[in-house]
Design an enzyme around this catalytic site. Structure first.
Site, PDB file in Angstrom:
ATOM      1  N   GLY A  19       0.837  -1.188   0.000  1.00 32.90           N
ATOM      2  CA  GLY A  19       0.000   0.000   0.000  1.00 32.90           C
ATOM      3  C   GLY A  19       0.868   1.232   0.000  1.00 32.90           C
ATOM      4  N   VAL A  61       3.129  -5.649   3.128  1.00 30.54           N
ATOM      5  CA  VAL A  61       2.694  -6.647   4.111  1.00 30.54           C
ATOM      6  C   VAL A  61       3.148  -8.023   3.624  1.00 30.54           C
ATOM      7  CG1 VAL A  61       0.739  -7.647   5.340  1.00 30.54           C
ATOM      8  CG2 VAL A  61       0.713  -5.220   4.729  1.00 30.54           C
ATOM      9  N   LYS A 109       3.558  -5.995   8.589  1.00 33.14           N
ATOM     10  CA  LYS A 109       3.564  -4.747   7.828  1.00 33.14           C
ATOM     11  C   LYS A 109       4.887  -4.040   8.099  1.00 33.14           C
ATOM     12  CE  LYS A 109       1.009  -0.393   7.337  1.00 33.14           C
ATOM     13  NZ  LYS A 109      -0.197   0.329   7.804  1.00 33.14           N
ATOM     14  N   ASP A 148     -10.084   5.601   6.481  1.00 34.19           N
ATOM     15  CA  ASP A 148      -9.691   4.895   5.252  1.00 34.19           C
ATOM     16  C   ASP A 148     -10.496   3.601   5.096  1.00 34.19           C
ATOM     17  OD1 ASP A 148      -8.314   4.704   2.857  1.00 34.19           O
ATOM     18  OD2 ASP A 148      -6.565   3.737   3.745  1.00 34.19           O
TER      19      ASP A 148
END
Length: 165
Positions: free
Chosen positions: A5, A10, A25, A118
């Site tokens: 992302g 990840v 992550k 988000d």
């Protein structure tokens, strides 16, 4: 690698203490950047406030290695986005169950004085037991706090118009 992302990648990993599979992550940006440090600290603080809350991905540990922040959390197999892409529309029962779980998780965030900021199908995981679990607290906003520069929601196509700076 499970995915990537805007803030990090990840990976699937094994927790050496428990032997369980986890999602690890690792932030893209070194924590030498004040923005990266602030975002990491906020994400960790948000998870600590929500530890044990059903519907929020559980964090096992966090730290810094080679200047980059990392967070080890529950590993879930599929996101809502992946499920929709692979099988198409959900039944009305599935929609109601997923929305109910997401609303419960968001209520817990709000009770803890936080906004997720988000929410999108790729941040909703479908657990093996059928529950929906929210992930990615990287742009969480603590209520009563002004929006911080550089903390605009990452997914503008999913953002509420009033949150876009």
């Amino acid at each position: 690698m499970l995915g990537t992302g805007a803030s990090g990648a990840v990976y699937e990993a094994v927790d050496r203490r428990s032997g369980s599979n986890v999602a690890l992550k690792i932030l893209h940006q070194p924590l030498s950047s004040s923005q990266a440090q602030r975002r990491f600290e906020r994400e960790v603080a948000a998870h600590e406030r929500l530890a044990g809350v059903p519907g929020i991905v559980s964090v096992h540990d966090h730290g810094v290695a080679d200047g980059r922040g990392w967070i080890a959390m529950d590993r879930h197999d599929v996101t809502l986005a992946e499920r929709l892409a692979s099988t198409g529309p959900l039944s009305s029962g599935e929609v109601i169950a997923i929305l109910g779980d997401c609303c419960d998780a968001l209520a817990a965030l709000h009770e803890a004085d936080m906004l997720h900021r988000d929410i999108k199908p790729s941040n909703v995981f479908l657990a093996r037991d059928g529950r929906a679990v929210l992930a990615d607290l990287g742009v969480v906003q603590f209520t009563g706090e002004a929006t911080l520069t550089g903390m605009t929601p990452l997914s503008l196509q999913w953002a509420a118009p009033e949150t876009i700076e």
